[in-house]
Design a protein around this motif. Sequence first.
Motif, PDB file in Angstrom:
ATOM      1  N   UNK A 144       0.833  -1.314  -0.102  1.00  0.00           N
ATOM      2  CA  UNK A 144      -0.134   0.123   0.234  1.00  0.00           C
ATOM      3  C   UNK A 144       0.942   1.119  -0.021  1.00  0.00           C
ATOM      4  N   UNK A 145       1.971   1.227   0.828  1.00  0.00           N
ATOM      5  CA  UNK A 145       2.903   2.347   0.733  1.00  0.00           C
ATOM      6  C   UNK A 145       3.326   2.474  -0.982  1.00  0.00           C
ATOM      7  N   UNK A 146       3.706   1.591  -1.383  1.00  0.00           N
ATOM      8  CA  UNK A 146       4.067   1.719  -2.801  1.00  0.00           C
ATOM      9  C   UNK A 146       3.131   2.206  -3.539  1.00  0.00           C
ATOM     10  N   UNK A 147       1.803   2.013  -3.427  1.00  0.00           N
ATOM     11  CA  UNK A 147       0.861   2.460  -4.282  1.00  0.00           C
ATOM     12  C   UNK A 147       0.661   3.834  -4.152  1.00  0.00           C
ATOM     13  N   UNK A 148       0.773   4.292  -2.641  1.00  0.00           N
ATOM     14  CA  UNK A 148       0.328   5.609  -2.260  1.00  0.00           C
ATOM     15  C   UNK A 148       1.728   6.445  -2.872  1.00  0.00           C
ATOM     16  N   UNK A 149       2.839   6.188  -2.912  1.00  0.00           N
ATOM     17  CA  UNK A 149       3.934   6.802  -3.153  1.00  0.00           C
ATOM     18  C   UNK A 149       3.882   7.063  -4.711  1.00  0.00           C
TER      19      UNK A 149
END
Length: 741
Positions: free
Chosen positions: A487-492
């Motif tokens: 999810x962090x990668x998606x948000x970044x």
Amino acid sequence: MRTRLRVRLAASDPGLLRLTAGLRTVGAIALTLAVLAPLGADITHLVAGAMAAMVATFAIREKQRGPQAVTLALGLPVALASVSLGALLNARVVVGDVFFVVLIFCAVYGRRFGDRGTALGLIGFQVYFLSLFVGATVAALPELCGVISVAFGCSAVMRFAVVAVSPAGILQRLRQAFRARLSQLISAQIDLLDAAPDDVDKALEAVREGTGRLHETALMIQARLEEGTPDESTARLVQRRVADAEIAAERLGLLLLSARSAERADTLTLHLPGAPAPPVGRLPAPDEATATLRRDLQALRELVLRAGAGDSGTALAHLRNRLLGYRDEENLPVAPPAVQDVFRAIGEGARAVLGLRTALDGPQDESDDTPATTRSREELDAEDAAIDAREETEGEEELAGLQRPTTRAAVQVAVGSTLAMVGGELLSAQRWYWAVLACWIVFLNTASTGEILVKGYRRVLGTVLGVLAGIVLAGVVGHHTWTAFALVLLFIFAMFYTAPLSYTLMSFFVTAALGLLYTLLHTYSLSVLVLRVEETALGAACGIIAAAFVLPVRTDRRTNELLVTVLERLTDVTEGAVDQLSGGPAADLLDKARDLDQALGDLRAATQPLTHPITPLRARRDTARYVVALLETCAYHARSLAATAELLPTHPSIAADPRLRGAVRRTVRNIEAIAARVGDEHAVAEVETGPSIASLLEPDAAGTPRYGRITGRVLRHLERLDEAVAGLARPLGVPVVAPKR
């Protein structure tokens, strides 16, 4: 369907710059995690590696791959030194705080050394922040340095191997975006043709938006020409063809609106947001002519779309030949003069598309050419041969000391960060650095107090929304490490993809990602996220205070300086074009026109605090919008004059008219008078009105025509320019006087 999706993607993200930035950053983070996880790195080191990879990727700003590699190589020792100092000074509060302020000053001051100085300063600041975020210690320093080295290596792999993009490749995609946005603009013009009287305002707004998006892409191409083309001559050729297509498309929209109106539409209508459309009705032409016009607009759109796909054949040649035929008077359909002007504009648009395809894709099959198409090709070839690589260098006045923008900004950020540091530590002795980060960020890419105020407001709003999302996500994800990282990668990715579009959205995704990182570090709580909002608001407020009271650059002062620059560039383009149209020597008019466009773009960005929806000064907002729209109108007519002037050396049908030089003197004097008054409110300057520009052209001899069709078009542009310049006087407070007898 695939072609349509490709066109929409190219138009929504010119050059795929946002997509590339998002993929490259997310890829660097994912690769770093993939390398560190098998090595047994703990959560803290995984988070540190992810943050370092992100910094190492987005900090690099050079366009050429060689300079990018040098900056990335220099960035690693800077990052290692920064994290080492962070670990050493973490326990020494006073010394650490003083060093952090000095580091912030140096990082901002480094912008004066160009992209490399900006990147190294950004890396130094962000990695020091990283050391505070993960609580770096001297004992853990070797492992942390190793993690950062891995992150920089993974960033290099993604940049130079996996998501490798060359300047030529970016320029090629920007060309595709230009074609896509040009086709969308023509679609909006077709909708304007078919719109019912009650729907004209909505259709006109779509044409305005399409015209602005096309102009934005043209400027992006201009910024990439030097690096993306093999030589100066090719760059000038592409620049010329893009300018031709942009001017032809804008003129087509204006003439189409005029044809639907009872009178000739004002150019300002195409540039002033919310301006009502003139009274319209059915097109004053036979139904057959209207159907032909609709068919030919659709054909022009098809020509634009297929010109970039390498398509050829009889069908495409037939479309091209028919549209180019409208450049000959005898091929115009039977219709009122205003409608015939639209057909002529379609012919000029087809010629611009032909020139664009020749410049971008090389020589084309000429076997199916009609005489009209052959003539257009010969004109384009003659223009291409006349283009040479003239270079002009203009020395700019170098400011010194606190007058230099980078020095002033460095002092402001240092003061603001000191305030944020003190206030942040009162809120939290552990997470005070969030206030410093917020203060730092609101100063990035801003140049006035108003811009900082708007950016700070957007930062706080995005953070509040991100905190709400973080609360929900933390409860859903819990301690599922790899789900949280995904999810962090998606948000970044979303952060980088939306950054140029909405600063609020970017702040939302950053804060949501940080909520997940806190969860991974087992430091998540509702109070932590609330503290994040408080620290962000405090940091933004400290930045605004520093900008307002420490070497302030008021929004009025900033906009006035940029307005004077726009007026000076407008004078350069107008005088240069008219001088060449009057028989003077050739000049680099397109370069001057692009300088005007760039200055106008800077002014438009600087006026955003004045035109923001939340501003309480409604009258001031309307005035700012009106002035910018008038200047965009002036720029359109100046670009058109420059494009016509550059046809002189190669088109025997266009002759210089020495009388034009005298006819434009009043307009130039008025521009200079307005610039003088804006630069100094006590200056004695007046705008002079008088008879039309056309009436100032006396016939050379009895019985000779006053002017021909080309000169008539030039005069229309000069008259509209003269009217728009005079229109600037009232909102800018410049007296208007009638000519003395």
